[in-house]
Motif scaffolding. Structure first.
Motif, mmCIF file in Angstrom:
data_model
loop_
_atom_site.group_PDB
_atom_site.id
_atom_site.type_symbol
_atom_site.label_atom_id
_atom_site.label_comp_id
_atom_site.label_asym_id
_atom_site.label_seq_id
_atom_site.Cartn_x
_atom_site.Cartn_y
_atom_site.Cartn_z
ATOM 1 N N LYS A 32 -60.896 34.381 9.270
ATOM 2 C CA LYS A 32 -60.002 35.512 9.496
ATOM 3 C C LYS A 32 -59.107 35.199 10.690
ATOM 4 O O LYS A 32 -59.485 34.448 11.579
ATOM 5 C CB LYS A 32 -60.799 36.782 9.739
ATOM 6 C CG LYS A 32 -61.522 37.239 8.505
ATOM 7 C CD LYS A 32 -62.207 38.550 8.731
ATOM 8 C CE LYS A 32 -62.867 39.016 7.447
ATOM 9 N NZ LYS A 32 -63.509 40.297 7.610
ATOM 10 N N SER A 33 -57.917 35.774 10.687
ATOM 11 C CA SER A 33 -57.008 35.543 11.801
ATOM 12 C C SER A 33 -56.591 36.869 12.428
ATOM 13 O O SER A 33 -56.843 37.951 11.885
ATOM 14 C CB SER A 33 -55.781 34.750 11.343
ATOM 15 O OG SER A 33 -55.070 35.451 10.364
ATOM 16 N N VAL A 91 -53.312 42.116 15.044
ATOM 17 C CA VAL A 91 -54.421 43.059 15.152
ATOM 18 C C VAL A 91 -53.991 44.192 16.077
ATOM 19 O O VAL A 91 -53.363 43.968 17.104
ATOM 20 C CB VAL A 91 -55.682 42.343 15.695
ATOM 21 C CG1 VAL A 91 -56.738 43.339 16.143
ATOM 22 C CG2 VAL A 91 -56.239 41.404 14.647
ATOM 23 N N GLY A 92 -54.294 45.417 15.676
ATOM 24 C CA GLY A 92 -53.921 46.594 16.447
ATOM 25 C C GLY A 92 -52.692 47.306 15.900
ATOM 26 O O GLY A 92 -52.445 48.460 16.239
ATOM 27 N N TYR A 99 -55.356 42.615 4.348
ATOM 28 C CA TYR A 99 -55.563 43.230 5.658
ATOM 29 C C TYR A 99 -56.908 43.959 5.668
ATOM 30 O O TYR A 99 -57.227 44.713 4.751
ATOM 31 C CB TYR A 99 -54.461 44.232 5.972
ATOM 32 C CG TYR A 99 -53.098 43.636 6.197
ATOM 33 C CD1 TYR A 99 -52.927 42.310 6.583
ATOM 34 C CD2 TYR A 99 -51.960 44.402 6.027
ATOM 35 C CE1 TYR A 99 -51.678 41.775 6.805
ATOM 36 C CE2 TYR A 99 -50.694 43.874 6.245
ATOM 37 C CZ TYR A 99 -50.572 42.560 6.635
ATOM 38 O OH TYR A 99 -49.319 42.035 6.852
ATOM 39 N N TYR A 100 -57.682 43.725 6.725
ATOM 40 C CA TYR A 100 -58.931 44.442 6.949
ATOM 41 C C TYR A 100 -58.567 45.602 7.870
ATOM 42 O O TYR A 100 -58.256 45.390 9.044
ATOM 43 C CB TYR A 100 -59.962 43.504 7.571
ATOM 44 C CG TYR A 100 -61.337 44.098 7.742
ATOM 45 C CD1 TYR A 100 -62.072 44.538 6.644
ATOM 46 C CD2 TYR A 100 -61.916 44.199 8.997
ATOM 47 C CE1 TYR A 100 -63.337 45.064 6.797
ATOM 48 C CE2 TYR A 100 -63.182 44.718 9.160
ATOM 49 C CZ TYR A 100 -63.890 45.148 8.061
ATOM 50 O OH TYR A 100 -65.147 45.673 8.222
ATOM 51 N N LEU A 101 -58.551 46.817 7.312
ATOM 52 C CA LEU A 101 -58.042 47.992 8.018
ATOM 53 C C LEU A 101 -59.132 49.006 8.298
ATOM 54 O O LEU A 101 -60.066 49.161 7.511
ATOM 55 C CB LEU A 101 -56.958 48.673 7.166
ATOM 56 C CG LEU A 101 -55.740 47.836 6.804
ATOM 57 C CD1 LEU A 101 -54.891 48.576 5.773
ATOM 58 C CD2 LEU A 101 -54.926 47.527 8.043
ATOM 59 N N LYS A 102 -58.967 49.731 9.403
ATOM 60 C CA LYS A 102 -59.871 50.826 9.756
ATOM 61 C C LYS A 102 -59.107 52.129 9.614
ATOM 62 O O LYS A 102 -58.035 52.301 10.212
ATOM 63 C CB LYS A 102 -60.372 50.658 11.188
ATOM 64 C CG LYS A 102 -61.357 51.721 11.610
ATOM 65 C CD LYS A 102 -61.888 51.428 12.992
ATOM 66 C CE LYS A 102 -62.934 52.434 13.402
ATOM 67 N NZ LYS A 102 -63.484 52.109 14.725
ATOM 68 N N LEU A 120 -55.026 47.729 11.959
ATOM 69 C CA LEU A 120 -55.434 46.399 11.514
ATOM 70 C C LEU A 120 -56.545 45.838 12.386
ATOM 71 O O LEU A 120 -56.414 45.764 13.606
ATOM 72 C CB LEU A 120 -54.221 45.453 11.544
ATOM 73 C CG LEU A 120 -54.459 44.034 11.065
ATOM 74 C CD1 LEU A 120 -54.817 44.014 9.585
ATOM 75 C CD2 LEU A 120 -53.224 43.183 11.318
ATOM 76 N N MET A 121 -57.633 45.410 11.731
ATOM 77 C CA MET A 121 -58.776 44.820 12.432
ATOM 78 C C MET A 121 -58.739 43.290 12.356
ATOM 79 O O MET A 121 -59.081 42.621 13.308
ATOM 80 C CB MET A 121 -60.088 45.325 11.825
ATOM 81 C CG MET A 121 -60.205 46.838 11.782
ATOM 82 S SD MET A 121 -60.203 47.591 13.395
ATOM 83 C CE MET A 121 -61.796 47.099 13.967
ATOM 84 N N SER A 122 -58.340 42.743 11.194
ATOM 85 C CA SER A 122 -58.202 41.300 11.020
ATOM 86 C C SER A 122 -57.450 41.015 9.721
ATOM 87 O O SER A 122 -57.196 41.923 8.930
ATOM 88 C CB SER A 122 -59.561 40.600 11.015
ATOM 89 O OG SER A 122 -60.315 40.977 9.893
ATOM 90 N N ILE A 123 -57.117 39.736 9.520
ATOM 91 C CA ILE A 123 -56.369 39.310 8.350
ATOM 92 C C ILE A 123 -57.139 38.182 7.672
ATOM 93 O O ILE A 123 -57.549 37.223 8.325
ATOM 94 C CB ILE A 123 -54.965 38.806 8.756
ATOM 95 C CG1 ILE A 123 -54.208 39.894 9.516
ATOM 96 C CG2 ILE A 123 -54.179 38.346 7.527
ATOM 97 C CD1 ILE A 123 -52.965 39.399 10.234
ATOM 98 N N SER A 124 -57.336 38.312 6.356
ATOM 99 C CA SER A 124 -57.946 37.219 5.590
ATOM 100 C C SER A 124 -56.854 36.567 4.747
ATOM 101 O O SER A 124 -55.806 37.157 4.503
ATOM 102 C CB SER A 124 -59.087 37.735 4.716
ATOM 103 O OG SER A 124 -58.612 38.674 3.781
ATOM 104 N N HIS A 125 -57.116 35.344 4.277
ATOM 105 C CA HIS A 125 -56.088 34.575 3.587
ATOM 106 C C HIS A 125 -56.552 34.060 2.231
ATOM 107 O O HIS A 125 -57.732 33.883 1.998
ATOM 108 C CB HIS A 125 -55.648 33.396 4.464
ATOM 109 C CG HIS A 125 -55.100 33.847 5.780
ATOM 110 N ND1 HIS A 125 -53.816 34.292 5.935
ATOM 111 C CD2 HIS A 125 -55.693 33.983 6.993
ATOM 112 C CE1 HIS A 125 -53.616 34.660 7.193
ATOM 113 N NE2 HIS A 125 -54.746 34.478 7.852
ATOM 114 N N PHE A 126 -55.577 33.809 1.379
ATOM 115 C CA PHE A 126 -55.761 33.241 0.030
ATOM 116 C C PHE A 126 -56.621 34.122 -0.851
ATOM 117 O O PHE A 126 -57.722 33.744 -1.203
ATOM 118 C CB PHE A 126 -56.296 31.810 0.113
ATOM 119 C CG PHE A 126 -55.407 30.910 0.893
ATOM 120 C CD1 PHE A 126 -54.189 30.502 0.368
ATOM 121 C CD2 PHE A 126 -55.753 30.489 2.163
ATOM 122 C CE1 PHE A 126 -53.345 29.687 1.092
ATOM 123 C CE2 PHE A 126 -54.916 29.673 2.889
ATOM 124 C CZ PHE A 126 -53.710 29.267 2.350
#
Length: 76
Positions: free
Chosen positions: A10-11, A19-20, A54-57, A44-50
């Motif tokens: 994750k980035s 993030v934020g 978006y990992y969102l709260k 936004l909490m983090s970003i995954s790829h492929f």
């Protein structure tokens, strides 16, 4: 994403998104553990790829969701 970043990690930033940052859902999102309705405000909490997701709260419930890019718009 830096060239040495592994695709499975994750980035914290991608294409100017960090993030934020806050996002509003532009359509309903469904996951096994629950639903996130249209117009929900998230952070936004983090970003995954492929594929990039978006990992969102959700700021109202505190629950987290993995949402595709085409389901959200960035808030000012």
């Amino acid at each position: 994403m830096a060239n040495n970043t592994k695709f499975y990690k994750k980035s914290t930033e991608h294409a100017g998104i960090q993030v934020g940052d806050k996002f509003r859902l532009i359509k309903d999102h469904h996951e096994v553990h629950g639903d996130l309705p249209k117009d929900s405000v998230t952070v936004l909490m983090s970003i995954s790829h492929f594929p990039t997701m978006y990992y969102l709260k959700d700021l109202e419930t505190g629950r987290t969701f993995t949402v595709p890019l085409h389901s959200v718009e960035r808030m000012p």
